[in-house]
Design an enzyme around this catalytic site. Structure first.
Site, short mmCIF file in Angstrom:
data_model
loop_
_atom_site.label_atom_id
_atom_site.label_comp_id
_atom_site.label_asym_id
_atom_site.label_seq_id
_atom_site.Cartn_x
_atom_site.Cartn_y
_atom_site.Cartn_z
N HIS A 91 0.74 -1.34 0.11
CA HIS A 91 0.01 -0.04 0.08
C HIS A 91 0.92 1.15 -0.08
CE1 HIS A 91 0.91 0.08 4.28
NE2 HIS A 91 0.56 -1.18 4.34
N HIS A 92 2.12 1.02 0.09
CA HIS A 92 3.24 2.30 -0.08
C HIS A 92 3.03 3.34 1.03
CE1 HIS A 92 3.91 0.30 -3.82
NE2 HIS A 92 2.72 0.53 -4.23
N CYS A 93 2.40 2.87 2.11
CA CYS A 93 2.07 3.93 3.08
C CYS A 93 1.02 4.97 2.85
CB CYS A 93 3.44 4.60 3.63
SG CYS A 93 4.69 3.49 4.44
N ALA A 94 0.13 4.43 1.84
CA ALA A 94 -0.85 5.33 1.25
C ALA A 94 -2.12 4.68 1.27
CB ALA A 94 -0.44 5.77 -0.07
#
Length: 239
Positions: free
Chosen positions: A195-198
């Site tokens: 989730h790429h910190c998103a």
């Protein structure tokens, strides 16, 4: 308010100068996260009009644990220090403490000297190449990769803004991002999955995770072609 200059997932270059103007109209300080922008764009904080600009050193080929925060002097003067230690104090008395002027007020203790020597060397290296040359090369690589990836059946590119850095988020229909990343790793291809910190962005697009291929000026067309060929092979395995 806080905004990223360049999305770490989509590569989208956000209109920071426009956002800064709107924030100023409302008396709202604007902090910009430039970690993903700094490796690809020449940063001019005056032109952007923001109040704070932060970036990380390792994105600029510097040692980990390095970075930079720029802020308007009025904010630095008004803000209290958040660490205590050497160099950040002008005078100490029983009655109270007088802090040093910014930026020393915020730089308590012994800094990461070796790391920031490396940071300076990394910036010199980038300047020796030239941001304009880097940007032109990365745009060419982005176009090549985007065109090639569109030829893969079932591949969905997520985020296709007109102005973007050389980052491409994608998925393949019916294949979990982590599975594809693992199989690509066996092919010698390194991509990021998750989730790429998103999390809010994933929710917006209605996906649990994406894969992300990141390019830089040192990549080649041959490497992109090898990546696309690997995706084709893995896709057939998972079909």
């Amino acid at each position: 308010a806080a905004v990223t200059h360049v999305s770490n997932v989509l590569g989208t270059i956000n209109p920071v100068a426009q956002l800064a103007r709107e924030c100023r109209k409302r008396g709202i300080p604007l902090l910009v996260d430039g970690s993903q922008a700094a490796p690809h764009l020449r940063i001019d904080v005056r032109a952007l009009g923001c109040d704070f600009y932060a970036l990380t050193g390792h994105k600029l080929f510097a040692p980990t644990g390095t970075g930079m925060l720029w802020a308007r002097r009025a904010h630095l003067d008004a803000m209290p220090p958040f660490f205590g230690g050497g160099e950040m104090i002008r005078e100490v008395r029983f009655e109270g403490t007088t802090f040093a002027d910014p930026p020393h007020k915020f730089e308590a203790g012994t800094p990461n000297i070796a790391g920031f020597v490396g940071f300076g060397a990394a910036l010199d290296y980038i300047e020796s190449i030239g941001f304009e040359r880097m940007a032109a090369r990365e745009h060419e690589l982005l176009l090549h990769a985007t065109t090639a990836m569109r030829s893969i059946p079932g591949l969905r590119i997520i985020g296709e803004a007109r102005d973007k850095a050389p980052v491409i988020a994608f998925l393949i229909d019916g294949v979990h991002a982590h599975d594809l990343a693992t199989l690509l790793d066996h092919e010698g291809i390194a991509v990021r999955s998750g989730h790429h910190c998103a999390h809010p962005l994933m929710q917006f697009f209605g996906v649990a995770a994406t894969l992300r291929v990141s390019l830089a000026f040192y990549n080649t067309h041959a490497e992109i072609d090898a990546f696309v060929a690997a995706v084709q092979r893995v896709r057939k395995l998972l079909a």
